[in-house]
Design a protein around this motif. Structure first.
Motif, short mmCIF file in Angstrom:
data_model
loop_
_atom_site.label_atom_id
_atom_site.label_comp_id
_atom_site.label_asym_id
_atom_site.label_seq_id
_atom_site.Cartn_x
_atom_site.Cartn_y
_atom_site.Cartn_z
N ALA A 145 52.32 61.75 0.20
CA ALA A 145 50.93 61.89 0.61
C ALA A 145 50.15 62.58 -0.50
O ALA A 145 50.57 63.61 -1.02
CB ALA A 145 50.83 62.69 1.90
N SER A 182 39.77 60.84 2.83
CA SER A 182 40.70 59.87 3.40
C SER A 182 42.12 60.30 3.11
O SER A 182 42.42 60.79 2.02
CB SER A 182 40.46 58.47 2.83
N VAL A 215 46.08 59.22 2.69
CA VAL A 215 46.92 58.08 2.36
C VAL A 215 48.37 58.54 2.31
O VAL A 215 48.70 59.46 1.56
CB VAL A 215 46.51 57.43 1.01
N THR A 237 52.44 57.04 2.02
CA THR A 237 53.30 55.89 1.73
C THR A 237 54.74 56.22 2.11
O THR A 237 55.25 57.29 1.79
CB THR A 237 53.24 55.52 0.23
N GLN A 284 44.22 52.41 8.97
CA GLN A 284 44.67 51.16 8.35
C GLN A 284 46.16 51.26 8.04
O GLN A 284 46.60 52.24 7.44
CB GLN A 284 43.87 50.88 7.07
N THR A 297 52.31 51.67 4.38
CA THR A 297 51.26 52.59 3.94
C THR A 297 50.29 52.85 5.08
O THR A 297 49.79 51.92 5.71
CB THR A 297 50.50 52.04 2.72
N THR A 349 46.69 54.69 6.04
CA THR A 349 45.44 55.24 5.50
C THR A 349 44.54 55.63 6.66
O THR A 349 44.29 54.82 7.57
CB THR A 349 44.72 54.22 4.61
N VAL A 360 40.75 56.94 7.28
CA VAL A 360 39.46 57.07 6.63
C VAL A 360 38.62 58.12 7.37
O VAL A 360 38.62 58.16 8.60
CB VAL A 360 38.73 55.72 6.60
#
Length: 352
Positions: free
Chosen positions: A141, A152, A154, A156, A183, A190, A192, A194
């Protein structure tokens, strides 16, 4: 025109041949789908294992061949067998039962395996799936220190080993699903988020699954900087703001903030030398009436908020019992005055 007898005989023989081919195909289909099945000793299989594909019920085969995905693995006749280069050293056949054994299988060994024999006439097949066990699920992260509504997140998810992977995201124990702000991409590996909010702190985990194994990552938490907002101020835990002289007052201020807000008190617009959520006023006097403010500040968001309440401090009026006691006293005094005023003037009635 009449057909010659010779031509008619040829047509009949051709028809008989076609019928024989159809019957043979039907017999083969019956043997492959009904009478004989291919069964695997392990399916799905783990990479590196040995797998045996055998016929059920057991059938004696004098010759035949095994193929996968249309490519020959080996053939045999009697006691002799020939292994093709793609499977040299890894494939053997039981020349009596036709059972195929594969050693050290790999993911590439997944596919449809078909055995064929001309003596007896037989064709059967079965699919084999080979998977790599999942290991070392990790999350990455960047960044993890975020501003509410302005950043945001993110994350993985990855594995050190594993094949045919499915990814599932969890927030605490609840599954994370896609939405306007959320998302899930890259084959679901992944995540995400926002315009993060204070409710997106986590902990987030990634669960990875395949038909043979599953594994979950260590949690990742986000630091969401927000506020201060939703401030509240109470006096002695009440909504009232009027108190009597001599009362002890405790003002309590609260604000939602991450990190925790710095709270400063002010009276009549002047900052007091008091910080923190509590302001205590002991044995208050009338001159302490006025506006009391709690000032909240967050050094990460650079946001400042305040809340104010007006307090009235006055002398307490007489209670009902006190008023009755005063009334009784005044009445007694008046009665005595009336009695005294009605007495004759004794001193004035004597004369010399």
């Amino acid at each position: 025109m009449r057909m010659s007898s010779e031509h008619q005989q040829k047509m009949e023989r051709r028809g008989e041949g076609t019928l024989a081919i159809i019957m043979l195909a039907l017999i083969q289909g019956f043997l492959s789908t009904g009478a004989v099945e291919v069964r695997s000793s392990m399916n799905p299989a783990v990479v590196g294992a040995s797998v045996t594909l055998s016929l059920s019920p057991s059938t004696a085969l004098n010759s035949g061949s095994w193929a996968v995905g249309g490519s020959l693995i080996l053939t045999w006749t009697g006691a002799q067998q020939a292994v093709f280069p793609s499977h040299t050293g890894r494939a053997t056949v039981d020349v009596q039962t036709g059972a195929l054994t594969l050693t050290s299988v790999t993911v590439a060994d997944s596919g449809l395996y078909v055995v064929q024999s001309a003596n007896p006439q037989l064709q059967a097949g079965a699919s084999l799936s080979v998977y790599v066990l999942i290991s070392n699920v990790t999350l990455k992260a960047n960044p993890t220190d975020l501003m509410e509504f302005n950043s945001s997140a993110v994350v993985t998810c990855s594995v050190s080993s594993g094949s045919s992977l499915s990814f599932l995201w969890l927030n605490s124990s609840s599954e994370v699903t896609g939405s306007d702000r959320v998302q899930i991409t890259d084959g679901n590996s992944t995540l995400t988020i926002v315009n993060v909010t204070r409710y997106d702190q986590g902990p987030f985990r990634c669960l990875v699954i395949n038909p043979l194994s599953n594994s979950t990552s260590a949690p990742v938490n986000f630091t969401i900087n927000y506020g201060p907002d939703n401030m509240a101020l109470t006096v002695n835990g009440q909504n009232t703001t009027s108190f009597s002289v001599g009362s002890n007052l405790t003002l309590l201020c609260s604000a939602q903030s991450g990190p925790e807000a710095r709270l400063q008190w002010a009276f009549g617009g002047e900052t007091l030398n008091t910080t923190g959520p509590l302001l205590e006023l002991l044995s208050v006097s009338e001159k302490q009436s006025g506006s009391y403010s709690c000032l909240a500040s967050n050094h990460r968001t650079n946001v400042n908020r305040n809340i104010t309440t007006n307090i009235m401090i006055a002398k307490s009026p007489l209670s009902g019992s006190e008023q009755r006691a005063v009334g009784v006293g005044l009445l007694s005094l008046l009665l005595w005055v009336g009695v005294l005023s009605s007495l004759p003037d004794v001193g004035g009635s004597f004369s010399r």
